[in-house]
Design an enzyme around this catalytic site. Structure first.
Site, short mmCIF file in Angstrom:
data_model
loop_
_atom_site.label_atom_id
_atom_site.label_comp_id
_atom_site.label_asym_id
_atom_site.label_seq_id
_atom_site.Cartn_x
_atom_site.Cartn_y
_atom_site.Cartn_z
N GLU A 251 -2.72 1.09 1.46
CA GLU A 251 -2.24 0.35 2.88
C GLU A 251 -1.21 -0.84 1.96
O GLU A 251 -0.90 -1.39 2.62
CB GLU A 251 -3.59 0.72 3.60
CG GLU A 251 -2.64 0.43 4.91
CD GLU A 251 -2.23 -0.71 5.92
OE1 GLU A 251 -0.67 -0.72 5.65
OE2 GLU A 251 -3.08 -2.05 5.74
N CYS A 286 1.76 -3.98 9.79
CA CYS A 286 2.27 -2.88 9.11
C CYS A 286 2.83 -1.78 9.80
O CYS A 286 3.74 -1.07 9.40
CB CYS A 286 2.02 -3.08 7.81
SG CYS A 286 -0.12 -2.20 8.34
#
Length: 481
Positions: A251, A286
């Site tokens: 990720e 993010c």
């Protein structure tokens, strides 16, 4: 309020507070004061973690899913019972507001609670046989000891996601948490042990990130890697994993576009994205909205509304109840904000709000809104990971979808529209892992989360996240002669 805890690694159920490999200082980003000293792992410590993880896996994988789930559910209860202390430690070492820290710990508890139930739903299947008297079956088994590598921006949630999912699948887990926010991860792992999870099922280590991760990944014991962090590091880890064909969930970074259509309410859109851009961890997320593409008909009212919100945000020490946005996590983020704003303004951008550091002590940055931003500006091409919002007008939807897809990032995207036609066009056209409309919540424990292109591979959350820790074994029996 309890003091910041004495920092320890936890290996095979034992706390290790000192190390011949040295100690690292942990800093409060609001005051720049040292709040604790962190022990670094030696190779002996890492070997102990590997060996105990391998031993514990053989015991843990044989435990009925119902029993594993009961222990994970207990972890969730313990995290909620200790939420005030864990949130205080999180706030102290990471900077986010105490309210946001409490919300993160609550989310972490939800991840354990969800995983406790999802682990009971690991189903195989019966496959109709082509040969009379044969039975064909597919079984799901845990892949083996796993390694979780987590960052500093969500020090309760990200380790919890990696631990809970691995354990629900029947895997053991070594967590290498961030050296900048170690206390929170330590308290999560301590909750696992206090819940009755056997020693060695969850090990916690710290140290020089490349040294520790590379040493652990070179072991044949580690079968699964779960990493959350930057794109360059993710690529490096993928190359290391290829040496032993270790399965990876990556990720990585994002640069989330926001598309505000002409039929959207610009003030509602501004209020909504402000929650994800400024209030949530000062944009150090993010999936934070980062590139704002606004239809020319609503461009001016949206920009003004967003600037007004940014200018009214109370920035301060996260421990103060009135604080709405805490400091950035470290000096590196301040340097990045200064560089990105300077580059954008040199290219003709205007600052509607913020654009500067606040004070000389602590890593505080004023929430910033930029307009007339050149497409070649660094902020339009590099993930800012901070409270910077570049706002750009557009005319045609096809053009803005193409611009949103231009970068190699593909994690999350957001859109505001009341048109089903526009929503369908955007959902089909954007090359990302997550799209939301008229809100900015990108993930829940039960939903799949992850990116495409250079934003990563694999999914966390939901049954998809659990699947990453499982292998399928085909079994065929001749039951009749």
């Amino acid at each position: 309020m309890e003091a910041y805890p004495r920092l320890q690694m936890i290996i095979d159920g034992q706390g290790i507070a000192e190390s011949a490999a040295g100690m690292l200082a942990v800093e409060n980003p609001a005051t720049e004061e040292i709040v604790g000293m962190l022990p670094c792992a030696t190779t002996e410590h890492l070997d102990q973690a590997l060996e105990s993880s391998a031993r514990a896996f053989e015991r843990w994988r044989k435990m009925p899913a119902e029993d594993r789930g009961a222990l994970l559910s207990t972890v969730a209860h313990i995290l909620i019972e200790r939420i005030a202390h864990i949130a205080y430690v999180l706030c102290l070492e990471q900077g986010k507001s105490i309210k946001e820290a409490e919300a993160e710990v609550r989310y972490a508890a939800q991840v354990f609670a969800y995983s406790a139930e999802e682990g009971k739903r690991v189903y195989g299947r019966i496959i109709p046989a082509r040969v009379a008297g044969h039975r064909q079956m597919a079984f799901k088994y845990p892949i083996g000891p796993s390694l979780g590598l987590s960052p500093w921006n969500f020090p309760a949630l990200v380790p919890s996601r990696k631990i809970a999912t691995a354990l629900a699948a029947g895997c053991s887990c070594i967590i290498k948490a961030s050296e900048e926010t170690p206390g929170t991860a330590m308290l999560v792992v301590q909750a696992c042990h206090d819940a009755g999870i056997p020693p060695g099922v969850v090990n916690l280590v710290f140290g020089d990130p490349p040294t520790v991760s590379e040493y652990l990944m070179k072991s044949h014991i580690i079968r699964k890697i779960s990493f959350t962090g930057s794109i360059p590091v993710g690529k490096h880890l993928a190359r290391l994993a290829a040496e032993r064909l270790q399965r990876c969930t990556l990720e990585l970074g994002g640069h989330a576009p926001v598309i505000v259509m002409e039929d959207a309410d610009p003030e509602f859109a501004a209020r909504t994205v402000a929650a994800g851009k400024f209030f949530r961890n000062a944009g150090q997320v993010c999936v934070a909205p980062t590139r704002f593409f606004v239809h020319e008909r609503v461009y001016q009212p949206f920009a003004r509304a967003l600037a007004d919100i940014a200018g009214g945000i109370k920035v301060g020490d996260g421990r103060e109840s009135s604080t709405e946005m805490g400091p950035l996590a470290n000096a590196r983020r301040i340097e990045a904000m200064e560089r990105l704003v300077d580059d954008a303004t040199r290219r003709g951008a205007s600052i509607l709000s913020g654009g500067h550091r606040i004070g000389e002590t602590g890593y505080f940055w004023a929430p910033t809104v930029l307009t007339d931003v050149d497409g070649n500006a660094q902020i339009m091409n590099e993930e800012p990971f901070g409270p910077l919002a570049p706002v750009v007008p557009f005319t045609r939807l096809d053009d803005v979808v193409m611009e949103a897809n231009r970068l190699p990032h593909g994690l999350a995207a957001y859109a505001f529209t009341n048109s089903m036609r526009h929503a369908a066009h955007i959902a089909e056209g954007l090359d990302v892992g997550v799209v939301t409309f008229n809100h900015v919540t990108a993930a829940y424990p039960e939903t799949p989360f992850g990116g495409v292109k250079e934003s990563g591979d694999g999914r966390e959350g939901g049954p998809e996240g659990l699947e990453a820790f499982l292998v399928t074994r085909y079994v065929s029996e001749a039951v009749a002669a």
